[in-house]
Design a protein around this motif. Sequence first.
Motif, PDB file in Angstrom:
ATOM      1  N   MET A   1      -3.865   9.172  -5.093  1.00 32.98           N
ATOM      2  CA  MET A   1      -3.152   8.193  -4.321  1.00 32.98           C
ATOM      3  C   MET A   1      -2.562   7.135  -5.259  1.00 32.98           C
ATOM      4  SD  MET A   1      -3.915   8.547  -0.886  1.00 32.98           S
ATOM      5  CE  MET A   1      -4.879   9.747  -0.035  1.00 32.98           C
ATOM      6  N   SER A   2      -1.559   6.466  -4.786  1.00 35.34           N
ATOM      7  CA  SER A   2      -0.872   5.478  -5.618  1.00 35.34           C
ATOM      8  C   SER A   2      -1.531   4.108  -5.532  1.00 35.34           C
ATOM      9  CB  SER A   2       0.586   5.365  -5.175  1.00 35.34           C
ATOM     10  OG  SER A   2       0.652   4.745  -3.911  1.00 35.34           O
ATOM     11  N   GLU A   4      -0.046   1.362  -4.856  1.00 34.85           N
ATOM     12  CA  GLU A   4       0.480   0.657  -3.680  1.00 34.85           C
ATOM     13  C   GLU A   4      -0.315   1.001  -2.419  1.00 34.85           C
ATOM     14  OE1 GLU A   4       2.654  -1.780  -3.861  1.00 34.85           O
ATOM     15  OE2 GLU A   4       2.595  -1.403  -6.018  1.00 34.85           O
ATOM     16  N   TYR A   5      -0.735   2.248  -2.311  1.00 33.56           N
ATOM     17  CA  TYR A   5      -1.530   2.666  -1.160  1.00 33.56           C
ATOM     18  C   TYR A   5      -2.821   1.857  -1.094  1.00 33.56           C
ATOM     19  CZ  TYR A   5      -4.846   5.366   1.575  1.00 33.56           C
ATOM     20  OH  TYR A   5      -5.811   5.739   2.488  1.00 33.56           O
ATOM     21  N   TYR A   6      -3.513   1.764  -2.227  1.00 33.30           N
ATOM     22  CA  TYR A   6      -4.787   1.039  -2.244  1.00 33.30           C
ATOM     23  C   TYR A   6      -4.589  -0.458  -2.008  1.00 33.30           C
ATOM     24  CZ  TYR A   6      -6.968   5.329  -3.824  1.00 33.30           C
ATOM     25  OH  TYR A   6      -7.420   6.611  -3.891  1.00 33.30           O
ATOM     26  N   LYS A   8      -2.221  -1.827  -0.192  1.00 35.79           N
ATOM     27  CA  LYS A   8      -1.949  -1.966   1.238  1.00 35.79           C
ATOM     28  C   LYS A   8      -3.228  -1.759   2.043  1.00 35.79           C
ATOM     29  CE  LYS A   8       0.989  -0.251   4.972  1.00 35.79           C
ATOM     30  NZ  LYS A   8       0.021  -0.669   5.952  1.00 35.79           N
ATOM     31  N   ARG A   9      -4.034  -0.807   1.628  1.00 38.09           N
ATOM     32  CA  ARG A   9      -5.296  -0.530   2.329  1.00 38.09           C
ATOM     33  C   ARG A   9      -6.213  -1.754   2.284  1.00 38.09           C
ATOM     34  NH1 ARG A   9      -8.291   2.163   5.499  1.00 38.09           N
ATOM     35  NH2 ARG A   9     -10.287   2.995   4.874  1.00 38.09           N
ATOM     36  N   CYS A  79      -7.255   4.060 -10.690  1.00 36.46           N
ATOM     37  CA  CYS A  79      -5.857   4.514 -10.636  1.00 36.46           C
ATOM     38  C   CYS A  79      -5.044   4.010 -11.831  1.00 36.46           C
ATOM     39  CB  CYS A  79      -5.238   4.019  -9.330  1.00 36.46           C
ATOM     40  SG  CYS A  79      -4.022   5.117  -8.630  1.00 36.46           S
TER      41      CYS A  79
END
Length: 80
Positions: A1-2, A4-6, A8-9, A79
Amino acid sequence: MSKEYYKKRIIDLRAAMAKEKEAKKRDNETYAGYIKRASSAEYKASYRKQKIDRAASHDRNIENYKRQIESAKDSLRRCK
């Protein structure tokens, strides 16, 4: 996963945790009103038990959000 995903999460989880804290506060106020207006000792005892159970449920949810946030932070660090 990127990354940005984390990121945002983490933001979404913090928002959900804030909502849960507000819901806990609102429920405590509601049950306090029920207890105050209860017509008998049995009703008061029942409302007190419900208030405690509901607060414990909110606390479990808040702790779960905290664990998820820490997990997302660890994943974000890996990441990079």
